[in-house]
Write a protein that holds these residues in place. Structure first.
Motif, PDB file in Angstrom:
ATOM      1  N   UNK A  10      61.713   4.607 -86.590  1.00 50.26           N
ATOM      2  CA  UNK A  10      61.882   5.674 -85.610  1.00 50.26           C
ATOM      3  C   UNK A  10      60.486   6.130 -85.204  1.00 50.26           C
ATOM      4  N   UNK A  11      60.408   6.993 -84.189  1.00 48.08           N
ATOM      5  CA  UNK A  11      59.109   7.560 -83.826  1.00 48.08           C
ATOM      6  C   UNK A  11      58.632   8.547 -84.885  1.00 48.08           C
ATOM      7  N   UNK A  12      59.575   9.194 -85.570  1.00 45.60           N
ATOM      8  CA  UNK A  12      59.175  10.220 -86.550  1.00 45.60           C
ATOM      9  C   UNK A  12      60.200  10.407 -87.639  1.00 45.60           C
ATOM     10  N   UNK A  13      60.538  11.671 -87.917  1.00 46.23           N
ATOM     11  CA  UNK A  13      61.447  11.973 -89.022  1.00 46.23           C
ATOM     12  C   UNK A  13      62.922  11.859 -88.642  1.00 46.23           C
ATOM     13  N   UNK A  14      63.192  11.745 -87.336  1.00 46.57           N
ATOM     14  CA  UNK A  14      64.587  11.673 -86.880  1.00 46.57           C
ATOM     15  C   UNK A  14      65.381  10.602 -87.608  1.00 46.57           C
ATOM     16  N   UNK A  15      64.793   9.425 -87.744  1.00 47.03           N
ATOM     17  CA  UNK A  15      65.484   8.286 -88.339  1.00 47.03           C
ATOM     18  C   UNK A  15      65.799   8.449 -89.811  1.00 47.03           C
ATOM     19  N   UNK A  16      65.239   9.466 -90.436  1.00 46.82           N
ATOM     20  CA  UNK A  16      65.568   9.695 -91.857  1.00 46.82           C
ATOM     21  C   UNK A  16      67.053   9.999 -92.010  1.00 46.82           C
ATOM     22  N   UNK A  17      67.678  10.513 -90.944  1.00 45.12           N
ATOM     23  CA  UNK A  17      69.118  10.780 -91.007  1.00 45.12           C
ATOM     24  C   UNK A  17      69.879   9.461 -91.145  1.00 45.12           C
ATOM     25  N   UNK A  18      69.357   8.415 -90.507  1.00 44.35           N
ATOM     26  CA  UNK A  18      69.969   7.090 -90.622  1.00 44.35           C
ATOM     27  C   UNK A  18      69.718   6.520 -92.010  1.00 44.35           C
ATOM     28  N   UNK A  19      68.482   6.640 -92.464  1.00 49.09           N
ATOM     29  CA  UNK A  19      68.131   6.146 -93.797  1.00 49.09           C
ATOM     30  C   UNK A  19      69.005   6.801 -94.868  1.00 49.09           C
ATOM     31  N   UNK A  20      69.203   8.096 -94.731  1.00 54.41           N
ATOM     32  CA  UNK A  20      70.018   8.859 -95.681  1.00 54.41           C
ATOM     33  C   UNK A  20      71.446   8.297 -95.736  1.00 54.41           C
ATOM     34  N   UNK A  21      72.011   8.003 -94.564  1.00 56.19           N
ATOM     35  CA  UNK A  21      73.360   7.441 -94.493  1.00 56.19           C
ATOM     36  C   UNK A  21      73.414   6.067 -95.155  1.00 56.19           C
ATOM     37  N   UNK A  69      66.520  -7.752 -92.163  1.00 57.60           N
ATOM     38  CA  UNK A  69      67.254  -7.178 -91.034  1.00 57.60           C
ATOM     39  C   UNK A  69      66.518  -5.929 -90.575  1.00 57.60           C
ATOM     40  N   UNK A  70      66.757  -5.548 -89.310  1.00 56.97           N
ATOM     41  CA  UNK A  70      66.159  -4.319 -88.771  1.00 56.97           C
ATOM     42  C   UNK A  70      67.287  -3.396 -88.331  1.00 56.97           C
ATOM     43  N   UNK A  71      67.209  -2.145 -88.787  1.00 56.89           N
ATOM     44  CA  UNK A  71      68.143  -1.126 -88.317  1.00 56.89           C
ATOM     45  C   UNK A  71      67.347  -0.160 -87.463  1.00 56.89           C
ATOM     46  N   UNK A  72      67.699  -0.042 -86.183  1.00 58.01           N
ATOM     47  CA  UNK A  72      66.970   0.924 -85.371  1.00 58.01           C
ATOM     48  C   UNK A  72      67.536   2.307 -85.644  1.00 58.01           C
ATOM     49  N   UNK A  73      66.633   3.245 -85.877  1.00 58.13           N
ATOM     50  CA  UNK A  73      67.049   4.624 -86.094  1.00 58.13           C
ATOM     51  C   UNK A  73      66.509   5.466 -84.943  1.00 58.13           C
ATOM     52  N   UNK A  76      66.085   5.958 -78.292  1.00 59.41           N
ATOM     53  CA  UNK A  76      65.225   5.686 -77.137  1.00 59.41           C
ATOM     54  C   UNK A  76      64.903   4.203 -77.050  1.00 59.41           C
ATOM     55  N   UNK A  77      64.438   3.626 -78.162  1.00 59.02           N
ATOM     56  CA  UNK A  77      64.060   2.212 -78.115  1.00 59.02           C
ATOM     57  C   UNK A  77      65.294   1.325 -78.033  1.00 59.02           C
ATOM     58  N   UNK A  78      66.377   1.736 -78.689  1.00 64.51           N
ATOM     59  CA  UNK A  78      67.618   0.957 -78.615  1.00 64.51           C
ATOM     60  C   UNK A  78      68.054   0.838 -77.151  1.00 64.51           C
ATOM     61  N   UNK A  79      67.913   1.926 -76.407  1.00 65.08           N
ATOM     62  CA  UNK A  79      68.354   1.924 -75.009  1.00 65.08           C
ATOM     63  C   UNK A  79      67.431   1.077 -74.129  1.00 65.08           C
ATOM     64  N   UNK A  80      66.229   0.799 -74.615  1.00 66.02           N
ATOM     65  CA  UNK A  80      65.263   0.037 -73.809  1.00 66.02           C
ATOM     66  C   UNK A  80      65.371  -1.474 -74.001  1.00 66.02           C
ATOM     67  N   UNK A  90      64.454 -12.835 -84.708  1.00 65.46           N
ATOM     68  CA  UNK A  90      64.567 -13.835 -85.771  1.00 65.46           C
ATOM     69  C   UNK A  90      65.484 -13.421 -86.916  1.00 65.46           C
ATOM     70  N   UNK A  91      65.836 -12.143 -86.944  1.00 66.75           N
ATOM     71  CA  UNK A  91      66.743 -11.623 -87.986  1.00 66.75           C
ATOM     72  C   UNK A  91      67.753 -10.682 -87.317  1.00 66.75           C
ATOM     73  N   UNK A  92      68.827 -10.300 -88.024  1.00 64.08           N
ATOM     74  CA  UNK A  92      69.798  -9.392 -87.393  1.00 64.08           C
ATOM     75  C   UNK A  92      69.184  -8.036 -87.036  1.00 64.08           C
ATOM     76  N   UNK A  93      69.586  -7.512 -85.889  1.00 64.30           N
ATOM     77  CA  UNK A  93      69.150  -6.205 -85.416  1.00 64.30           C
ATOM     78  C   UNK A  93      70.386  -5.324 -85.293  1.00 64.30           C
ATOM     79  N   UNK A  94      70.365  -4.163 -85.940  1.00 64.54           N
ATOM     80  CA  UNK A  94      71.511  -3.256 -85.879  1.00 64.54           C
ATOM     81  C   UNK A  94      71.222  -2.077 -84.961  1.00 64.54           C
ATOM     82  N   UNK A  95      72.027  -1.979 -83.923  1.00 71.61           N
ATOM     83  CA  UNK A  95      71.897  -0.925 -82.921  1.00 71.61           C
ATOM     84  C   UNK A  95      72.445   0.394 -83.466  1.00 71.61           C
ATOM     85  N   UNK A  96      71.926   1.509 -82.975  1.00 68.08           N
ATOM     86  CA  UNK A  96      72.514   2.806 -83.333  1.00 68.08           C
ATOM     87  C   UNK A  96      73.523   3.243 -82.278  1.00 68.08           C
ATOM     88  N   UNK A  97      73.333   2.757 -81.055  1.00 69.62           N
ATOM     89  CA  UNK A  97      74.217   3.161 -79.954  1.00 69.62           C
ATOM     90  C   UNK A  97      75.594   2.497 -80.082  1.00 69.62           C
TER      91      UNK A  97
END
Lengths: 273, 273
Positions: A10-21, A69-73, A76-80, A90-97
């Motif tokens: 993530x850009x900052x701490x926002x994605x910690x909510x995803x990490x927590x889940x 694997x990459x999980x986007x948290x 903004x970037x997911x939408x781009x 090269x590996x699975x990418x998990x969208x948040x949207x």
């Protein structure tokens, strides 16, 4: 046995909510690598091409970390990213949207109304909006950018009276329209859930995409049997100390977090772990 | 006749308050080059060493533009440079902090109290505070970082009701202490002067450093006799269109502003004008 490595960013701490889940819901021991581009935050108000450049640098960084694997948290970037770009990594990418859209499609009936809030980029890209409209099963839909929400959360002001004011400022029209569902289309906004819910009232169900990411990740992991504790390494482009303080508080962590500073210039290089 | 070229820089639109003062007060035609690092804004919440790196890149950029002097319109970076660094540049460097400190030293009497507001970096560096304390002629002094002010101004919300709330949030203690002078230690804050003044009341005189920069620049220019109109070229690292819209509004400009986008990667290279 080789443990599974998952990159979350993530850009900052926002994605910690995803990490927590992910920590809460994945029943196995995973090695998480959380990347926060705090030096270049906020993403959502910057030119789209620039932010796209950032994401591919982050992917390069994860490639060197050898994650599975990459999980986007980061909405903004997911939408781009295009579907093709996400699928051709090269590996699975998990969208948040995606999972949030699927959840909503299953939950809404023909007469429901939906509102989406997010960063300027996310709202301009209208990914939630388009995906939900295509389904056609909505009576009314609207979206609104709330550019001050990310700085508010990064400042640690999520539970302040000031936040209530800012929430009221941005959500005035949405409250008037009183939607059945409100999507928190930016992971930073999860921290404002209480304030948003209090302002909008009981009629509106808050949908937090962070809560819907883990399902598909768990399916992908399958059965691995490693029941040891998960580990997290943090990488930030800004101040490691500052991030450690914020993340310790936001994750409610007792132990000492391992936060590494990464020079932006070295993002694309091989990092010795 | 060769016209004088002056480079003015800030992280964003804050420094336009300085540019406006220079345009108003310098009686000659100058070629201004205004650089705004909007892609890396805000500066004031980032690690100090990182922001120092940005400034030297901006200096390099100005070197390639062949300017005759640099006027900093950014308190954060001014507070990060040592006196030696400022003096050892290849051309004159005009500080924004220095003239404001001199003005205050001349204005205050022994019983006066002073408060300073600025970014996190500016407040941590305590340059205003130290310079004013050294003089010893102050009964009380305090300072406070207001990290949300820059995003508020960049969002174009300076005159909103929301701004009044944010001002009240940050300046509560300062209002209680009711200082004789308040220094707006960040050029973005100039746009909040009305809200700040309204909240603090008549007893507190607001000192805007942007208004005190031009004196020493005018002295340096001397008599050049070019009475043609000044010209301004803008260079931004973020969206040129976005900056053009904001700057046109903030400068109250009728004409079309010439705004160029500069790639961050090319900051240190020679730019064809």
């Amino acid at each position: 046995m080789q443990r599974i490595k998952i990159g979350v960013y993530d850009s900052g701490v926002g994605g910690l909510t995803v990490l927590k889940q992910l920590l809460k819901k994945i029943p196995y021991g995973i090695d998480f690598f959380y990347f926060a581009d705090t030096a270049r935050l906020p993403y959502g108000s910057k030119p789209q091409e620039m932010v796209r450049g950032f994401v591919f640098e982050i992917f390069d960084f994860f490639r060197h970390l050898n994650v599975d694997a990459i999980v986007t948290a980061c909405n903004t970037t997911d939408s781009l990213l295009t579907e093709t770009e996400k699928k051709s990594l090269w590996i699975p990418f998990f969208s948040i949207i995606e999972p949030a859209v699927r959840y909503l499609r299953d939950s809404i009936s023909g007469k429901n109304s939906v509102a989406i809030i997010g960063t300027e980029v996310t709202v301009k890209r209208s990914v939630y909006l388009r995906k939900l409209i295509i389904d056609g099963n909505i009576s009314r839909i609207s979206q609104k950018a709330c550019p001050l929400f990310v700085p508010l959360v990064e400042e640690g002001l999520s539970d302040s009276e000031l936040t209530e004011r800012v929430v009221a400022y941005y959500l005035k029209e949405i409250k008037a329209f009183s939607p059945d569902f409100l999507i928190l289309g930016c992971t930073h906004y999860s921290y404002l859930k209480n304030a948003v819910s209090k302002y909008l009232g009981n009629k509106t169900q808050i949908v937090d995409p962070a809560e819907h990411v883990s399902g598909q990740v768990i399916d992908w992991i399958g059965e691995i049997g490693d029941t040891n504790k998960s580990r997290i390494s943090f990488y930030v482009t800004g101040s490691a100390e500052d991030f450690k303080r914020k993340a310790t508080f936001l994750l409610g962590s007792n132990g000492e977090l391992k936060v590494n500073h990464v020079d932006l210039e070295r993002l694309g290089e091989i990092i010795n772990l």
